[in-house]
Design a protein around this motif. Structure first.
Motif, PDB file in Angstrom:
ATOM      1  N   PRO A  69       1.009  -1.068   0.251  1.00  0.00           N
ATOM      2  CA  PRO A  69       0.216   0.030  -0.250  1.00  0.00           C
ATOM      3  C   PRO A  69       1.179   0.730   0.299  1.00  0.00           C
ATOM      4  O   PRO A  69       1.628   1.156   0.971  1.00  0.00           O
ATOM      5  CB  PRO A  69      -0.917  -0.378   1.007  1.00  0.00           C
ATOM      6  CG  PRO A  69       0.452  -1.091   2.130  1.00  0.00           C
ATOM      7  CD  PRO A  69       0.942  -2.021   1.405  1.00  0.00           C
ATOM      8  N   THR A 107       3.900   1.563 -10.574  1.00  0.00           N
ATOM      9  CA  THR A 107       3.211   2.027  -9.582  1.00  0.00           C
ATOM     10  C   THR A 107       1.895   2.738 -10.117  1.00  0.00           C
ATOM     11  O   THR A 107       1.321   4.262  -9.243  1.00  0.00           O
ATOM     12  CB  THR A 107       3.924   2.837  -8.814  1.00  0.00           C
ATOM     13  OG1 THR A 107       4.249   4.094  -9.416  1.00  0.00           O
ATOM     14  CG2 THR A 107       4.972   2.028  -7.824  1.00  0.00           C
ATOM     15  N   THR A 156       0.715   6.986  -8.375  1.00  0.00           N
ATOM     16  CA  THR A 156      -0.723   7.134  -8.663  1.00  0.00           C
ATOM     17  C   THR A 156      -1.996   6.023  -7.886  1.00  0.00           C
ATOM     18  O   THR A 156      -3.515   6.394  -7.998  1.00  0.00           O
ATOM     19  CB  THR A 156      -1.387   7.195 -10.486  1.00  0.00           C
ATOM     20  OG1 THR A 156      -0.706   6.572 -11.102  1.00  0.00           O
ATOM     21  CG2 THR A 156      -0.667   8.758 -10.840  1.00  0.00           C
ATOM     22  N   LEU A 157      -1.584   4.523  -7.770  1.00  0.00           N
ATOM     23  CA  LEU A 157      -1.860   3.791  -7.438  1.00  0.00           C
ATOM     24  C   LEU A 157      -2.130   3.516  -6.047  1.00  0.00           C
ATOM     25  O   LEU A 157      -1.687   4.095  -5.637  1.00  0.00           O
ATOM     26  CB  LEU A 157      -1.340   2.546  -8.153  1.00  0.00           C
ATOM     27  CG  LEU A 157      -1.916   1.984  -9.364  1.00  0.00           C
ATOM     28  CD1 LEU A 157      -1.137   0.450 -10.261  1.00  0.00           C
ATOM     29  CD2 LEU A 157      -3.010   2.433 -10.550  1.00  0.00           C
ATOM     30  N   ASP A 158      -3.313   3.507  -5.729  1.00  0.00           N
ATOM     31  CA  ASP A 158      -3.525   2.108  -3.915  1.00  0.00           C
ATOM     32  C   ASP A 158      -1.733   1.671  -4.144  1.00  0.00           C
ATOM     33  O   ASP A 158      -1.431   1.317  -2.634  1.00  0.00           O
ATOM     34  CB  ASP A 158      -4.513   1.572  -3.689  1.00  0.00           C
ATOM     35  CG  ASP A 158      -5.630   3.151  -3.618  1.00  0.00           C
ATOM     36  OD1 ASP A 158      -5.250   4.292  -3.425  1.00  0.00           O
ATOM     37  OD2 ASP A 158      -6.813   2.727  -4.368  1.00  0.00           O
ATOM     38  N   TYR A 159      -1.625   1.270  -4.273  1.00  0.00           N
ATOM     39  CA  TYR A 159      -0.411  -0.318  -4.015  1.00  0.00           C
ATOM     40  C   TYR A 159       0.784  -0.299  -5.609  1.00  0.00           C
ATOM     41  O   TYR A 159       0.644   0.481  -6.555  1.00  0.00           O
ATOM     42  CB  TYR A 159      -1.055  -1.954  -4.314  1.00  0.00           C
ATOM     43  CG  TYR A 159      -2.036  -1.970  -3.106  1.00  0.00           C
ATOM     44  CD1 TYR A 159      -1.264  -2.467  -2.188  1.00  0.00           C
ATOM     45  CD2 TYR A 159      -3.505  -1.433  -3.757  1.00  0.00           C
ATOM     46  CE1 TYR A 159      -2.949  -2.645  -1.171  1.00  0.00           C
ATOM     47  CE2 TYR A 159      -4.246  -1.497  -3.027  1.00  0.00           C
ATOM     48  CZ  TYR A 159      -3.861  -2.509  -1.596  1.00  0.00           C
ATOM     49  OH  TYR A 159      -5.111  -3.032  -0.197  1.00  0.00           O
ATOM     50  N   GLN A 214      -3.835  -0.031 -13.826  1.00  0.00           N
ATOM     51  CA  GLN A 214      -5.116  -0.803 -12.853  1.00  0.00           C
ATOM     52  C   GLN A 214      -5.722  -1.560 -12.955  1.00  0.00           C
ATOM     53  O   GLN A 214      -6.643  -2.124 -11.927  1.00  0.00           O
ATOM     54  CB  GLN A 214      -6.280   1.062 -12.848  1.00  0.00           C
ATOM     55  CG  GLN A 214      -6.937   1.123 -12.209  1.00  0.00           C
ATOM     56  CD  GLN A 214      -6.686   1.433 -10.668  1.00  0.00           C
ATOM     57  OE1 GLN A 214      -5.603   2.293 -10.610  1.00  0.00           O
ATOM     58  NE2 GLN A 214      -7.525  -0.138  -9.626  1.00  0.00           N
ATOM     59  N   LYS A 234      -0.786   4.627  -0.205  1.00  0.00           N
ATOM     60  CA  LYS A 234      -1.307   5.808   0.223  1.00  0.00           C
ATOM     61  C   LYS A 234      -2.477   5.838   1.975  1.00  0.00           C
ATOM     62  O   LYS A 234      -2.582   6.307   2.601  1.00  0.00           O
ATOM     63  CB  LYS A 234      -2.378   6.629  -0.308  1.00  0.00           C
ATOM     64  CG  LYS A 234      -1.603   7.149  -1.759  1.00  0.00           C
ATOM     65  CD  LYS A 234      -2.436   7.415  -2.511  1.00  0.00           C
ATOM     66  CE  LYS A 234      -2.011   7.602  -4.240  1.00  0.00           C
ATOM     67  NZ  LYS A 234      -2.586   8.098  -4.993  1.00  0.00           N
ATOM     68  N   ARG A 235      -1.698   4.546   1.859  1.00  0.00           N
ATOM     69  CA  ARG A 235      -3.097   4.168   3.315  1.00  0.00           C
ATOM     70  C   ARG A 235      -2.524   2.686   4.419  1.00  0.00           C
ATOM     71  O   ARG A 235      -0.859   2.339   3.647  1.00  0.00           O
ATOM     72  CB  ARG A 235      -4.192   3.187   2.973  1.00  0.00           C
ATOM     73  CG  ARG A 235      -5.512   3.895   1.800  1.00  0.00           C
ATOM     74  CD  ARG A 235      -6.718   2.668   1.770  1.00  0.00           C
ATOM     75  NE  ARG A 235      -5.797   1.889   1.317  1.00  0.00           N
ATOM     76  CZ  ARG A 235      -6.822   1.650   0.226  1.00  0.00           C
ATOM     77  NH1 ARG A 235      -7.396   2.577  -0.311  1.00  0.00           N
ATOM     78  NH2 ARG A 235      -6.075   0.763  -0.359  1.00  0.00           N
TER      79      ARG A 235
END
Length: 164
Positions: free
Chosen positions: A54, A122, A98-101, A148, A56-57
């Motif tokens: 991950p 990414t 730009t992806l979450d992972y 994505q 951003k989280r």
């Protein structure tokens, strides 16, 4: 036109044609199989291992394994093979994630020679591909939408959580 001028014009035209051919060969988009090298045989893939970290989280990483007989493996390979990969020879850097992972793939595809590939992406327009057992390695373009789509397929699969 004098013979000397004709000779020079011919040399300039030949140089222009040769330069165009070289540029075409260097920058032409490659298929997935071409980026993997001559040993690549999708029928010999033992499994595809994906690590999803991950970005951003604050949550654990995911570890996904796609087995050879799994329909998701076939779908994943079909997605990889449905795109072309133009090579990138210089990168100024500074691409946003730009992806979450962050996705890192390990794909062994030739047991006898030990050939395997690492892919990393990414969401920025450039992905990294490193192939063991060949001279194939580098940076290639792949759209954020295509990345994505690959990530979405991986997120639908069963996974193991890995703590950082």
């Amino acid at each position: 036109m004098t013979p000397k001028t004709k000779k020079r014009l011919c040399v300039v035209i030949l140089l222009a044609v040769a330069a165009t051919a070289v540029l075409f060969l260097l920058f032409r988009p490659r298929t997935f199989a071409q980026t993997m090298g001559p040993d690549y045989d999708p029928r010999q893939i033992q499994e595809i291992t994906a690590s999803l970290s991950p970005v951003k989280r604050d949550e654990p990483s995911r570890h996904v394994i796609l087995a050879p007989g799994d329909p998701a493996t076939k779908e994943f390979l079909t997605l990889l093979e449905s795109h072309t990969y133009p090579p990138v020879y210089s990168d100024v850097g500074g691409h946003p994630v730009t992806l979450d992972y962050k996705v890192t793939l390990f794909i062994p595809f030739q047991e006898e020679t030990g050939s395997a590939a690492f892919l990393s992406f990414t969401g920025n327009p450039q992905i990294q591909i490193f192939v063991f057992g060949t001279t194939s390695a580098g940076t290639y373009k792949l759209s954020e939408a295509a990345q994505q789509e690959l990530l979405d397929l991986l997120l639908k699969q069963p996974y193991e959580e890995q703590t950082q």
